[in-house]
Design an enzyme around this catalytic site. Structure first.
Site, PDB file in Angstrom:
ATOM      1  N   CYS A  26       0.973  -4.639   2.764  1.00 37.59           N
ATOM      2  CA  CYS A  26       1.736  -5.480   1.826  1.00 37.59           C
ATOM      3  C   CYS A  26       3.239  -5.187   1.918  1.00 37.59           C
ATOM      4  CB  CYS A  26       1.203  -5.214   0.421  1.00 37.59           C
ATOM      5  SG  CYS A  26       2.220  -5.842  -0.919  1.00 37.59           S
ATOM      6  N   CYS A  29       4.932  -4.301  -1.386  1.00 35.52           N
ATOM      7  CA  CYS A  29       4.511  -2.950  -1.786  1.00 35.52           C
ATOM      8  C   CYS A  29       5.402  -1.906  -1.125  1.00 35.52           C
ATOM      9  CB  CYS A  29       3.054  -2.707  -1.396  1.00 35.52           C
ATOM     10  SG  CYS A  29       1.884  -3.835  -2.193  1.00 35.52           S
TER      11      CYS A  29
END
Length: 103
Positions: A26, A29
């Site tokens: 991600c 993230c």
């Protein structure tokens, strides 16, 4: 040392626990990682920050209804008291922490 369960990790009397639900693939993230390091450093021993990989801990992510990542959930005395999905700036996290972290 035995591995702790998620409930043991978040049930920290007197110390809030900020959980970062993330995945290794991600992009947003990865953007959150240095922000969370900064927040953890600013609050020293008054805050625990843990990361939960949603791919490896799907049951926990489902239990807390994590539908997008990154999702941050702040736990105080084992209970969720704040949550935010997406990239969150450090000042917004600090504001959420303020009532739970003794300055």
């Amino acid at each position: 040392m035995p591995r702790k369960s998620f409930s043991e990790l978040i049930d920290s009397p007197g110390m809030p626990v900020l959980v970062d639900f993330y995945a290794t693939w991600c992009g947003p993230c990865k953007t959150m990682a240095p922000i969370l390091e900064q927040v953890a450093a600013q609050h020293g021993g008054k805050l625990r920050v843990i990361k939960i990989d949603v791919d490896k801990n799907q049951a926990v992510a489902q239990q807390y209804r994590v539908q997008s990542i990154p999702t941050l959930i702040l736990f105080h005395k084992g209970q969720p008291v704040w949550r935010q999905a997406g990239v969150v700036p450090a000042p917004q996290i600090a504001q959420a922490l303020r009532p739970f972290v003794e300055q």
